[in-house]
Design a protein around this motif. Structure first.
Motif, PDB file in Angstrom:
ATOM      1  N   HIS A  47       0.825  -1.203   0.000  1.00 17.89           N
ATOM      2  CA  HIS A  47       0.000   0.000   0.000  1.00 17.89           C
ATOM      3  C   HIS A  47       0.863   1.259   0.000  1.00 17.89           C
ATOM      4  O   HIS A  47       0.555   2.240  -0.679  1.00 17.89           O
ATOM      5  N   MET A  48       1.955   1.251   0.757  1.00 19.43           N
ATOM      6  CA  MET A  48       2.850   2.398   0.773  1.00 19.43           C
ATOM      7  C   MET A  48       3.474   2.635  -0.597  1.00 19.43           C
ATOM      8  O   MET A  48       3.633   3.774  -1.039  1.00 19.43           O
ATOM      9  N   MET A  92      -3.372   4.781   8.662  1.00 18.31           N
ATOM     10  CA  MET A  92      -1.920   4.767   8.553  1.00 18.31           C
ATOM     11  C   MET A  92      -1.471   5.127   7.142  1.00 18.31           C
ATOM     12  O   MET A  92      -0.488   5.853   6.951  1.00 18.31           O
ATOM     13  N   ASP A  93      -2.177   4.624   6.135  1.00 17.32           N
ATOM     14  CA  ASP A  93      -1.852   4.941   4.745  1.00 17.32           C
ATOM     15  C   ASP A  93      -1.968   6.434   4.488  1.00 17.32           C
ATOM     16  O   ASP A  93      -1.118   7.036   3.817  1.00 17.32           O
ATOM     17  N   ARG A  94      -3.030   7.040   5.022  1.00 19.43           N
ATOM     18  CA  ARG A  94      -3.239   8.471   4.786  1.00 19.43           C
ATOM     19  C   ARG A  94      -2.175   9.311   5.479  1.00 19.43           C
ATOM     20  O   ARG A  94      -1.705  10.314   4.934  1.00 19.43           O
ATOM     21  N   VAL A  95      -1.781   8.899   6.688  1.00 21.52           N
ATOM     22  CA  VAL A  95      -0.713   9.603   7.382  1.00 21.52           C
ATOM     23  C   VAL A  95       0.590   9.494   6.595  1.00 21.52           C
ATOM     24  O   VAL A  95       1.313  10.484   6.404  1.00 21.52           O
ATOM     25  N   ASN A 131       8.440   4.832  11.975  1.00 26.71           N
ATOM     26  CA  ASN A 131       7.241   5.654  11.952  1.00 26.71           C
ATOM     27  C   ASN A 131       5.993   5.023  12.545  1.00 26.71           C
ATOM     28  O   ASN A 131       5.314   5.658  13.334  1.00 26.71           O
ATOM     29  N   PHE A 132       5.631   3.822  12.131  1.00 25.45           N
ATOM     30  CA  PHE A 132       4.298   3.308  12.411  1.00 25.45           C
ATOM     31  C   PHE A 132       4.320   2.120  13.366  1.00 25.45           C
ATOM     32  O   PHE A 132       5.042   1.152  13.158  1.00 25.45           O
ATOM     33  N   SER A 133       3.492   2.202  14.415  1.00 28.72           N
ATOM     34  CA  SER A 133       3.383   1.132  15.409  1.00 28.72           C
ATOM     35  C   SER A 133       4.751   0.695  15.926  1.00 28.72           C
ATOM     36  O   SER A 133       5.062  -0.497  16.020  1.00 28.72           O
ATOM     37  N   VAL A 134       5.590   1.670  16.249  1.00 28.54           N
ATOM     38  CA  VAL A 134       6.924   1.376  16.779  1.00 28.54           C
ATOM     39  C   VAL A 134       6.780   0.588  18.075  1.00 28.54           C
ATOM     40  O   VAL A 134       6.004   0.942  18.953  1.00 28.54           O
ATOM     41  N   GLY A 135       7.507  -0.501  18.208  1.00 34.44           N
ATOM     42  CA  GLY A 135       7.335  -1.350  19.384  1.00 34.44           C
ATOM     43  C   GLY A 135       8.601  -2.059  19.808  1.00 34.44           C
ATOM     44  O   GLY A 135       9.700  -1.725  19.388  1.00 34.44           O
ATOM     45  N   ILE A 176      -0.410  -1.958  13.826  1.00 33.53           N
ATOM     46  CA  ILE A 176      -0.441  -1.895  12.353  1.00 33.53           C
ATOM     47  C   ILE A 176      -1.861  -2.147  11.855  1.00 33.53           C
ATOM     48  O   ILE A 176      -2.064  -2.815  10.826  1.00 33.53           O
ATOM     49  N   GLY A 177      -2.844  -1.662  12.570  1.00 32.52           N
ATOM     50  CA  GLY A 177      -4.237  -1.822  12.164  1.00 32.52           C
ATOM     51  C   GLY A 177      -4.746  -0.553  11.508  1.00 32.52           C
ATOM     52  O   GLY A 177      -4.683  -0.391  10.296  1.00 32.52           O
ATOM     53  N   PHE A 178      -5.285   0.341  12.324  1.00 26.89           N
ATOM     54  CA  PHE A 178      -5.771   1.643  11.878  1.00 26.89           C
ATOM     55  C   PHE A 178      -6.809   1.523  10.762  1.00 26.89           C
ATOM     56  O   PHE A 178      -6.848   2.321   9.832  1.00 26.89           O
TER      57      PHE A 178
END
Length: 365
Positions: free
Chosen positions: A159-160, A346-349, A225-229, A332-334
């Protein structure tokens, strides 16, 4: 209140239309059953709009970065509407890979050598058909870093790339050693704390296109960036490479991630104890030293990265760091929308932020 009333009417209308197509009144023998369902739907809509749909919390260490995001990446200040039938964290986390589509992407693979004799697999999407950036030497490059055991085939990566293609950008996916089908040439894979391979990839990509804007986006253990864990390496199939270094029979009996890290990952990278490895692997230890603009999206209900571990106070001390924290979204849902197949929050961000940095990043200089 006026906005809430408008949202309520809109959501009630969507639910009514959905039920009209999915529920047959005749099944209930009368209109009473449908009336009860509609009544419940309105009550649920009130609860959803008052307790579930919320604006994210924006935490920044500098006023200029905050204004930049509000002007050029407005999605981070807009209300996030999780999927009405799947907003709970575990549901969002588990269903995303099965619900979202996988856009077709044709990669060009490149294997690069490392200093210790290993190799790294890079999957390129060159976007040579870009009409916005026809000159390949100046076409913006996005380095994508998948999460734990992830590769260039993950739906969130695809998607990215699809969104980057729309913007005219080039993408390259960094596949960690041993996970993308390439041969493992050395008894070494990857871990949360070691960045040598990433540094090798960054230098390599930048050397190929030194005049192109260069950004990176990481997911989960990719860590940017996303769902850093906190998640780290999971066992791959290259068992024979490690028999001289660790007791693989003992490793394979591990019943938790912590046991696996103690028996394998921390040993492979030379840590004295598992606590030493976990301390070194914590991203918040390095947040103060971040010298370039970084945006991190996390959900406070993330099942793998608990809210108390999010370094809010540390982020407030660095003008280059911004945290976007949603109340819901899982790991990693959103998911958003009635049937969230094509796009997520997440895609829009991701799309708005990379576009903002490419086209307006000079404003942060």
């Amino acid at each position: 209140m006026q906005r809430l009333a408008m949202d309520l009417r809109m959501l009630s209308r969507e639910l009514s239309l959905y039920l009209e197509h999915q529920v047959r009144v005749g099944f209930f023998g009368s209109g009473l059953g449908l009336s009860l369902i509609l009544g419940f739907s309105v009550a649920y809509a009130c609860y959803y709009l008052s307790s579930i749909a919320k604006k994210p919390q924006l935490v920044t260490g500098g006023e200029s970065f905050s204004r930049f995001l509000q002007d050029h990446c407005p999605v981070v200040t807009e209300t996030y509407y999780p999927t009405v039938w799947c907003w709970e964290s575990r549901g969002q986390t588990l269903l995303r890979p099965f619900i979202t589509s996988k856009p077709p992407v044709q990669y060009r693979n490149e294997l690069i050598k490392t200093a210790d004799g290993g190799q790294i697999s890079l999957d390129w999407f060159d976007n040579d058909n870009s009409t916005c950036y026809m000159d390949a030497s100046t076409r913006p490059t996005i380095l994508l870093l998948p999460g734990l055991t992830g590769t260039s085939k993950e739906s969130y990566i695809l998607h990215m790339i699809h969104l980057s293609e729309e913007l005219g950008y080039r993408c390259v996916v960094f596949n960690n050693r041993g996970v993308a089908g390439e041969n493992l040439l050395t008894p070494r894979t990857y871990c949360c704390a070691n960045t040598e391979d990433l540094e090798t990839v960054i230098h390599h990509v930048h050397s190929l296109y030194p005049s192109a804007p260069f950004l990176a986006a990481g997911v989960s253990m990719g860590g940017c960036n996303f769902s850093v864990g906190w998640n780290t390496f999971a066992c791959s199939e290259h068992r024979h490479m490690f028999v001289k270094q660790v007791d693989m029979d003992h490793v394979m009996k591990a019943k938790s991630i912590r046991e696996f890290d103690k028996r394998f990952t921390s040993v492979m990278f030379g840590y004295r104890t598992i606590d030493d490895y976990y301390t070194d692997a914590s991203p918040n230890r390095r947040l103060k030293s971040v010298g370039i603009p970084v945006l991190c999206l996390n959900s406070v209900d993330d099942v793998f990265s608990p809210s108390h571990a999010i370094p809010i106070e540390t982020a407030k001390q660095n003008p280059n760091v911004a945290l976007v924290l949603t109340s819901y979204g899982g790991h990693i849902g959103f998911l958003e929308g009635i049937w969230p197949r094509q796009s997520t929050y997440m895609d829009r961000v991701f799309k708005q932020f990379v576009q903002a940095m490419v086209e307006h990043g000079h404003e942060l200089s």
